[in-house]
Design a protein around this motif. Structure first.
Motif, PDB file in Angstrom:
ATOM      1  N   ALA A 124       0.838  -1.260  -0.097  1.00  0.00           N
ATOM      2  CA  ALA A 124      -0.034   0.002   0.026  1.00  0.00           C
ATOM      3  C   ALA A 124       0.662   1.180  -0.058  1.00  0.00           C
ATOM      4  O   ALA A 124       0.735   2.356  -0.809  1.00  0.00           O
ATOM      5  N   LEU A 125       1.760   1.358   0.864  1.00  0.00           N
ATOM      6  CA  LEU A 125       2.654   2.390   0.874  1.00  0.00           C
ATOM      7  C   LEU A 125       3.420   2.911  -0.295  1.00  0.00           C
ATOM      8  O   LEU A 125       3.813   3.869  -0.794  1.00  0.00           O
ATOM      9  N   GLU A 126       3.820   1.395  -0.977  1.00  0.00           N
ATOM     10  CA  GLU A 126       4.488   1.899  -2.221  1.00  0.00           C
ATOM     11  C   GLU A 126       3.610   2.596  -3.424  1.00  0.00           C
ATOM     12  O   GLU A 126       4.127   3.552  -4.348  1.00  0.00           O
ATOM     13  N   GLU A 127       2.369   2.470  -3.041  1.00  0.00           N
ATOM     14  CA  GLU A 127       1.194   3.293  -4.026  1.00  0.00           C
ATOM     15  C   GLU A 127       0.941   4.478  -3.618  1.00  0.00           C
ATOM     16  O   GLU A 127      -0.031   5.204  -3.978  1.00  0.00           O
ATOM     17  N   GLY A 128       1.457   4.856  -2.368  1.00  0.00           N
ATOM     18  CA  GLY A 128       0.915   5.919  -1.548  1.00  0.00           C
ATOM     19  C   GLY A 128      -0.227   6.235  -1.006  1.00  0.00           C
ATOM     20  O   GLY A 128      -0.782   7.361  -0.914  1.00  0.00           O
ATOM     21  N   VAL A 129      -0.621   4.925  -0.534  1.00  0.00           N
ATOM     22  CA  VAL A 129      -1.980   4.907   0.170  1.00  0.00           C
ATOM     23  C   VAL A 129      -1.589   4.343   1.311  1.00  0.00           C
ATOM     24  O   VAL A 129      -1.036   3.502   1.760  1.00  0.00           O
ATOM     25  N   VAL A 130      -2.715   4.495   2.455  1.00  0.00           N
ATOM     26  CA  VAL A 130      -2.545   3.876   3.822  1.00  0.00           C
ATOM     27  C   VAL A 130      -2.629   2.475   3.750  1.00  0.00           C
ATOM     28  O   VAL A 130      -3.359   1.843   2.943  1.00  0.00           O
ATOM     29  N   GLY A 131      -1.770   1.765   4.612  1.00  0.00           N
ATOM     30  CA  GLY A 131      -1.667   0.358   4.537  1.00  0.00           C
ATOM     31  C   GLY A 131      -1.567  -0.167   5.909  1.00  0.00           C
ATOM     32  O   GLY A 131      -1.251  -1.479   6.054  1.00  0.00           O
ATOM     33  N   GLN A 132      -2.461   0.508   6.826  1.00  0.00           N
ATOM     34  CA  GLN A 132      -2.531  -0.086   8.192  1.00  0.00           C
ATOM     35  C   GLN A 132      -3.377  -1.408   8.103  1.00  0.00           C
ATOM     36  O   GLN A 132      -4.223  -1.547   7.238  1.00  0.00           O
ATOM     37  N   GLU A 133      -3.160  -2.218   8.964  1.00  0.00           N
ATOM     38  CA  GLU A 133      -3.668  -3.774   8.827  1.00  0.00           C
ATOM     39  C   GLU A 133      -5.240  -3.647   8.847  1.00  0.00           C
ATOM     40  O   GLU A 133      -5.596  -4.614   8.457  1.00  0.00           O
ATOM     41  N   THR A 134      -5.902  -2.695   9.397  1.00  0.00           N
ATOM     42  CA  THR A 134      -7.499  -2.946   9.263  1.00  0.00           C
ATOM     43  C   THR A 134      -7.829  -1.609   8.572  1.00  0.00           C
ATOM     44  O   THR A 134      -9.274  -1.747   8.468  1.00  0.00           O
ATOM     45  N   VAL A 135      -7.156  -0.776   8.163  1.00  0.00           N
ATOM     46  CA  VAL A 135      -7.697   0.330   7.356  1.00  0.00           C
ATOM     47  C   VAL A 135      -7.277   0.510   5.869  1.00  0.00           C
ATOM     48  O   VAL A 135      -5.886   0.406   5.524  1.00  0.00           O
ATOM     49  N   GLY A 136      -8.121   0.911   5.091  1.00  0.00           N
ATOM     50  CA  GLY A 136      -7.870   0.964   3.696  1.00  0.00           C
ATOM     51  C   GLY A 136      -7.323  -0.143   2.864  1.00  0.00           C
ATOM     52  O   GLY A 136      -7.540  -1.393   3.046  1.00  0.00           O
TER      53      GLY A 136
END
Length: 452
Positions: A97-109
């Motif tokens: 997720a972070l590589e695409e610039g978006v939130v990658g938290q385990e339960t969010v996004g």
């Protein structure tokens, strides 16, 4: 009374056992069965529990097994806390997720969607097995994403599966502390989804203390959520959000902080917990407790840094979270000790616009008949819109897990409020499929994707 813990080698199991050790009332849990697929992890946790039980004459008996049927058969309560793919899977969720610039938290996004896609097939199998072997058992779900997993399992277990989370009770305890009142005397007007809820009222003897708190900068910034969101924003929306709303209200800042960090949260937890699970000499309990404190101290560290909120205080680190909710829930059901708890249950209209079977996180009345959602005030417009949007994403994830539909999985990514492009959603799904073997069940891949 017998309690089975699925994911019995999980790091937070000793918190549950300590709550059981502290309970000496009638009808208490007398036998705990730990089930896990990893014999080494379950043995490490068993050693911690054995030390916890020293000097406690009526400590619940502990047994371990890697056989699911043996673990479930005869259980009155089943506590589900499994992590499909382990922390290594969480690292993938976050990094992709972070590589695409978006939130990658385990339960969010995006990270939460990936976690749900690989977890639900296992959770559904567990639900079917429990329904067959222990149809009278109550299932307490702490497997994340908790609301999503609870809703999926309810297709087989109905109202006998109840999701729990420590975020609402932790928020309520901290707010009560800021107000100088006993948490046991407070009614929390809280509503939303798991990790997507808002505290709209704090009532003592019928009087709402929240408006006064929102006017008091000193009290409002004396606890974690106040520092995380800032007094001005909390007054602007007129309520106190669950801490995970930071990812929605301060998305750019949260992503930037996570990308600037030397490692993701999952990678940090692997490092922390590997030391504990490989520990061989000295006290297993001491090793576990020091690792637990390190874990809690670094919780949401990037978000706090982005907000300039500083380190967690001793009040923020207080225990008494989900293990106390689980104990209160079990006692209310088994002994008809009526209680009001914030839980994840089928809403039955508790939140406008959601279907009756949609699982929501609201105050519930609990007794021997289970948990029933209480009526709550309507959510403000922006919150209701966000809840409806995220619930549609959750139901698309469930559809993908139940049918194998890759289209449903893509729809989940593309329509999530924290994913800003269908093109990004396609790349996310393709990347997760390459790195997470658990997603091999998805069908309908295009020729272009298949050729990679």
């Amino acid at each position: 009374m017998r309690l089975t813990i699925l994911g019995g080698g999980g790091f937070r199991v000793p918190l549950v056992y300590q709550a059981l050790l502290d309970d000496h009332g009638k009808g208490r849990v007398t036998h705990v069965v730990l089930h896990d697929l990893d014999p080494a992890r379950i043995e490490a946790i068993r050693r911690v529990l054995a030390e916890q039980a020293m000097g406690v004459p009526d400590a619940p008996e502990v047994s371990v097994t890697t056989d699911l049927d043996e673990a479930v058969t005869g259980a009155q309560f089943v506590f589900s806390a499994v992590r499909v793919g382990g922390l290594e899977g969480r690292v993938v969720d976050e990094r992709v997720a972070l590589e695409e610039g978006v939130v990658g938290q385990e339960t969010v996004g995006a990270g939460g969607i990936a976690y749900g896609l690989r977890t639900l097939p296992v959770a559904l199998d567990l639900a079917r097995r429990i329904a067959a072997l222990a149809p009278e058992a109550w299932v307490i779900n702490f497997t994340n994403p908790a609301g999503l997993v609870t809703e999926a399992m309810s297709a087989y277990l109905g109202d006998r599966v109840i999701g729990i989370c420590d975020s609402p009770v932790g928020l309520g305890r901290r707010v009560a502390g800021a107000l100088g009142v006993d948490p046991a005397t407070v009614w929390l007007d809280y509503a939303g989804l798991n990790h997507l809820g808002w505290l709209r009222g704090v009532r003592v003897d019928g009087h709402d203390l929240l408006p006064g708190l929102l006017r008091d900068d000193g009290a409002l910034t004396s606890f974690e959520e106040g520092r995380l969101f800032g007094a001005e924003w909390l007054r602007t929306i007129g309520c106190i959000p669950n801490e995970y709303l930071h990812y929605y209200y301060f998305t750019r800042e949260a992503v930037a902080a996570a990308r600037a960090a030397s490692r993701t949260r999952g990678a940090l937890l692997i490092e922390q917990q590997s030391r504990f699970y490989s520990h061989t000499g000295g006290s297993a309990l001491s090793a576990w407790d020091s690792t637990r404190l390190e874990r809690e101290t670094t919780y949401m560290a990037e978000n706090r840094e982005a907000a300039g909120a500083g380190d967690r205080t001793s009040r923020d680190l207080e225990s008494g979270g989900y293990e106390q909710v689980a104990l209160a829930l079990m006692r209310a059901i088994a002994l008809d000790e009526r209680a009001t708890l914030i839980l994840n249950v089928r809403g039955r209209g508790a939140i406008d616009g959601l279907g009756p079977d949609a699982v929501v996180e609201v105050p519930c009345f609990v007794d021997a008949n289970g948990a029933r959602p209480l009526s709550v005030d309507p959510l403000p417009g922006h919150a209701l819109g966000l809840v409806a949007s995220v619930k549609a994403v959750e139901q698309a994830v469930i559809e993908a897990a139940e049918t194998g539909s890759r289209a449903a999985a893509l729809r989940a990514f593309a329509t999530h409020p924290l994913v800003d492009s269908v093109g990004v959603a396609r790349r996310l799904l393709e990347h997760y499929e390459r790195e997470l073997p658990q997603l091999g069940y998805l069908r309908g891949r295009s020729q272009k994707t298949d050729a990679r």
